[in-house]
Structure formats: C-alpha cells, structure tokens
Design a protein around this motif. Structure first.
Motif, short mmCIF file in Angstrom:
data_model
loop_
_atom_site.label_atom_id
_atom_site.label_comp_id
_atom_site.label_asym_id
_atom_site.label_seq_id
_atom_site.Cartn_x
_atom_site.Cartn_y
_atom_site.Cartn_z
N LYS A 29 117.53 139.64 38.48
CA LYS A 29 116.23 139.83 37.86
C LYS A 29 115.67 141.20 38.26
CE LYS A 29 114.99 134.97 37.45
NZ LYS A 29 116.38 134.54 37.55
N PRO A 30 115.41 142.08 37.28
CA PRO A 30 114.92 143.42 37.59
C PRO A 30 113.65 143.42 38.43
CG PRO A 30 115.56 143.28 35.29
CD PRO A 30 115.62 141.89 35.83
N GLY A 31 112.79 142.43 38.23
CA GLY A 31 111.52 142.39 38.94
C GLY A 31 111.66 142.22 40.44
N ARG A 32 112.85 141.90 40.90
CA ARG A 32 113.06 141.74 42.35
C ARG A 32 113.22 143.08 43.06
NH1 ARG A 32 118.30 138.42 43.04
NH2 ARG A 32 117.96 139.20 45.16
N PHE A 33 113.40 144.16 42.30
CA PHE A 33 113.77 145.44 42.91
C PHE A 33 112.63 146.46 42.86
CE2 PHE A 33 117.77 143.53 41.54
CZ PHE A 33 118.54 143.66 42.69
N ARG A 34 112.55 147.28 43.93
CA ARG A 34 111.63 148.41 44.01
C ARG A 34 112.46 149.67 44.29
NH1 ARG A 34 108.05 147.95 48.65
NH2 ARG A 34 106.92 149.73 47.73
N ILE A 35 112.26 150.68 43.47
CA ILE A 35 113.02 151.92 43.60
C ILE A 35 112.06 153.10 43.72
CG2 ILE A 35 114.78 153.42 42.60
CD1 ILE A 35 115.79 151.18 40.94
N LEU B 241 122.59 160.28 37.15
CA LEU B 241 121.43 159.63 37.76
C LEU B 241 121.92 159.06 39.08
CD1 LEU B 241 118.44 158.77 37.41
CD2 LEU B 241 119.31 156.59 36.52
N MET B 242 121.42 159.61 40.17
CA MET B 242 121.91 159.25 41.50
C MET B 242 120.98 158.21 42.13
SD MET B 242 123.01 161.78 44.62
CE MET B 242 121.38 162.54 44.81
N LEU B 243 121.58 157.11 42.56
CA LEU B 243 120.87 156.04 43.25
C LEU B 243 121.38 155.99 44.68
CD1 LEU B 243 119.02 153.47 43.17
CD2 LEU B 243 121.08 152.20 42.48
N SER B 244 120.48 156.05 45.65
CA SER B 244 120.88 156.10 47.05
C SER B 244 120.09 155.07 47.85
CB SER B 244 120.64 157.50 47.64
OG SER B 244 121.29 158.49 46.88
N ALA B 245 120.68 154.62 48.96
CA ALA B 245 120.04 153.64 49.84
C ALA B 245 120.51 153.89 51.28
CB ALA B 245 120.37 152.22 49.40
N ASN C 133 124.97 146.47 43.13
CA ASN C 133 124.33 145.52 42.24
C ASN C 133 123.17 146.14 41.48
OD1 ASN C 133 125.50 142.78 42.25
ND2 ASN C 133 125.24 142.90 44.45
N LEU C 134 122.37 146.94 42.18
CA LEU C 134 121.26 147.60 41.53
C LEU C 134 121.76 148.65 40.52
CD1 LEU C 134 118.28 148.09 41.15
CD2 LEU C 134 118.26 149.44 43.26
#
Length: 429
Positions: free
Chosen positions: A223-229, A403-407, A417-418
C-alpha cells in the motif's frame, strides 16, 4: 514454450559477432556447457534457483578460474590467470546461471563516464554516439541491448547506478559489505560494493539474492500510503540540465499521485561537512594505496586521466586519512538521524544528459567536468554508506536519466520493495 538457454545463447553470440566493445572477453566454451546443463535440468523438471538458465554477464573485475582479470587495463594483460572463481562467480554457477562473458569498463573502475582507450568504448544503448556511463559501462549496455539478461557490476561512486541511468535500465548499490568482494579487483575498499543491474527491479532482486547469498523476495500488494519518502533538491540539482530537472519534478508528482507521502529534505549542510573532511577525494586516497607500486614504477602504462586522479592520493598523510574516516563515521550517523522516520529519499541519479563520446575524447576539460557531475549525486550514497537504486527516468528521444532512491544501510529489502512500487512512476506511467 520459451526458448532453450542454448538457443538463446547462440542467438546472442550471432548478434554480438567478433570484437564487440561491450565485452572484453566472451566465455563461449563454458557458457555453452552451462546452457546445455540448464536445458537438461529443465527437461527433467529440475531448477537450481530462479536464475537457472539465465544469461548473465560479469564486469571484468571479477576473477574467473583460468582467466586473467584485466580490470579494463592493458597493465594487467600479462598478469597470471585466476586460480579460482571469485565467490560471486561461484554463487552464480551454483545457481545455474549461464555466464556469457566479462564486460568492458572504465580502466580500474575509476571514472563515471565509461571511456576506455584499451578495449574501446561501448556506445550508449540508446544512442551509440553518447557515453554509456561508468565504470560498469559494458555491463549496463549488455542488458539494455539484450546480450545478457542480468549483469553484475561494482559501485564505488555510482558505477552501477550511473550507467544504468544513462542506458535506461535499473542498477543497484547494495549495502557496503553485503556481497562478498574477494576475487574482485579493488578501487577503494571503504566504498566498493558489488551490485546487480537488470531491466527491472524484480531482476535486480533475483540477482542480488544470489550475490548476497540470502533471499530478497519482493512483496505483493504493498500500500503506497504506508511509505514516506524525502525529496532532495539543493546540491543534487546544482548545474543540472533542464531536461533532468523537468523529468525529476514530473516523477515526484507521479510518485505523490500513487499515494506515497513525499516531503522535502535538505542534506546540503551534512554533505558539505563530508566534502570538507577530505582535502583529496577518499576514492583517490584508497586507489593510490591499491596502485602504489604500479603508479610509481610505470605511470605511463595507465590511462593518463586515470593516472592523474590516482596521483592525487599518493601524498595523503595517514594521520589525515584516519581523522577523516572518523569524521565520516560521525557524519554517516548524522545523516541516518536526518532520515529517521523516512523510508528513503529521491534525487536524480545524474544531473546531466549523456555527453557524446567524441566531445569527451577531444577535451580534458570536458572530460573532467562531465566526470565530476556524473559522479556527484550517486557518490553521495557511497560516502554516507547508503543502499541505493536507480530507476529509468526518460529524458526524451534517445536519452535516459535515473530516479535514484536511497535509504540507510541495511534497508536493502525495503528499498527494493519501495523501488518496485514507484518503478512505473519513474518511467512516466
């Protein structure tokens, strides 16, 4: 029924022909044997892993038994063959992968552009006149043009993510130390990490599962609503091409429309602290240690642009290195605190479009400017010990960015997963 592994392999060999700059060496004999073995297992209803029968290429930094590891340099052409497979090569074989060959790269992995004077420069898969990105140049092109299904690269300052972005595929920098690096020619051991490149996030997850020796199974129905970016701008957009800024802002809007919570983040202050900690780039300091004897005895054997950057680190003092590394550890913790409560943050993988090969071959100034900009955003993740992935972000006709996604370190599965969730938004869907 899908084609056999052997038929697929022979079709690729036929398309590649002789002398492709995408590969430094094809492993035709062993690849054919691996394909035949995979087909025999398939006929018997057996499967060693999800990679069984998959055609995989590997960067020419990894040891393959009885083959010389050239690391993209003429300096190592006379070196002794490897006595055994690197652990990641052994894991690929155990998983039933068909290892088609060793891919081209920037010399000693020390450039984000992908030029190579010894083996030739692979043209970008979208526009052969443009650079492929580096240092895992041939790796990214091999997947983008279909001469391998998956490929293994390395990432010291963006070397998986940069060429993935420019060639319109996915490239990942896993958490440092999560994949065994024995049998891999080093550049800067504090930053080096082995990573997967693939057409999509799911392919990266499958390959990383084998490389890391543990499963990275993607979840269904997130569910997208579970994530904060977080959304980074500031220094990540400095000197950026208008096409990159436009594509990035549009991608952020699409991610938000999915229902993911997005909010601005500002890392410029901690980034400036990190850069100030080193009077010479950390990668150059550690590369100078790796190449200390060769750079002193035969500097002319190196690509002159590579030698120039390695030489920056030759006089760096041990006390300064130790102090800087202590500062780095503190700043890694400081950034982690800034990311607390977020599942990751977005930034452009590269701030500029892929330049032409001819322009960079003709001018040192153009080369070093492009190299600095090409590496800048992605290297943030290496310096701050993040896990990071680049998703294809089209810029226009025959041009791709990322588009770079980092954690924070250790969040590789959550990152994957994100990334799978926002993958269509990055691509404009």
């Amino acid at each position: 029924m899908s084609r056999s592994a052997r038929d697929q392999l022979e079709s690729i060999f036929g398309r590649i022909g002789d002398g492709s700059p995408v590969f430094t060496r094809l492993l035709a004999e062993t690849a054919r044997a691996e394909a035949d073995a995979a087909d025999t297992r398939r006929a018997a209803g057996l499967k060693l892993s999800p990679l069984d029968g998959t055609i995989v290429s590997i960067k020419d930094l990894f040891d393959v038994r009885r083959e010389t590891t050239w690391a993209g340099s003429s300096l190592l052409k006379g070196a002794a063959p490897a006595a055994q497979d690197a652990p990641i090569v052994a894991r690929l074989r155990q998983a039933g992968a068909v290892i088609i060959g060793k891919t081209n790269m920037s010399e000693f992995a020390f450039s984000g552009l992908g030029l190579n004077a010894t083996f030739g420069t692979p043209g970008n898969a979208l526009d052969a006149a443009r650079i492929p990105g580096g240092s895992s140049s041939g790796a990214a092109v091999s997947v983008a043009q279909g001469s391998s299904e998956l490929t293994v690269g390395t990432d010291t300052g963006g070397s998986c993510r940069i060429p993935a972005a420019l060639n319109g595929i996915v490239g990942m920098k896993p958490t440092h130390g999560s994949v065994p690096d024995e049998g891999c020619f080093p550049l800067a051991p504090s930053l080096d990490v082995i990573g997967p490149l693939a057409k999509d996030v799911a392919g990266c997850a499958r390959l990383l599962s084998v490389l890391a020796g543990r499963p990275f199974a993607l979840a269904e129905g997130l569910k997208p609503g579970r994530f904060r970016i977080g959304v980074a701008r500031g220094g990540f957009l400095a000197e950026a091409a208008p096409s990159v800024v436009k594509a990035y802002e549009a991608a952020i809007e699409r991610v938000a429309r999915l229902g993911v919570a997005v909010e601005p983040v500002d890392f410029d202050a901690v980034w400036q602290e990190m850069m100030a900690a080193y009077s010479v780039p950390l990668v150059a300091v550690e590369a100078a240690a790796v190449h200390r004897e060769a750079i002193a005895s035969k500097p002319e054997a190196f690509d002159r642009r590579v030698a120039a950057r390695i030489s920056l680190g030759t006089s760096y003092k041990a006390a300064d290195y130790i102090a800087a590394m202590q500062t780095r550890r503190r700043l890694i913790g400081k950034l982690a605190a800034l990311l607390d409560g977020l599942d990751g943050f977005l930034a452009p993988t590269v701030p500029i479009e892929a330049p032409t090969i001819a322009a960079l071959e003709a001018s040192d100034d153009a080369f070093f400017t492009a190299n600095r900009l090409m590496l800048r955003n992605a290297a943030f993740g290496n310096l701050f010990d993040l896990c990071s992935i680049s998703l294809p972000m089209p810029l226009g006709d025959k041009l791709s960015g990322g588009l770079m996604l980092s954690a924070v370190a250790g969040q590789d599965l959550r990152l994957l997963n994100l990334a799978k969730l926002i993958e269509p938004a990055a691509a404009g869907h």
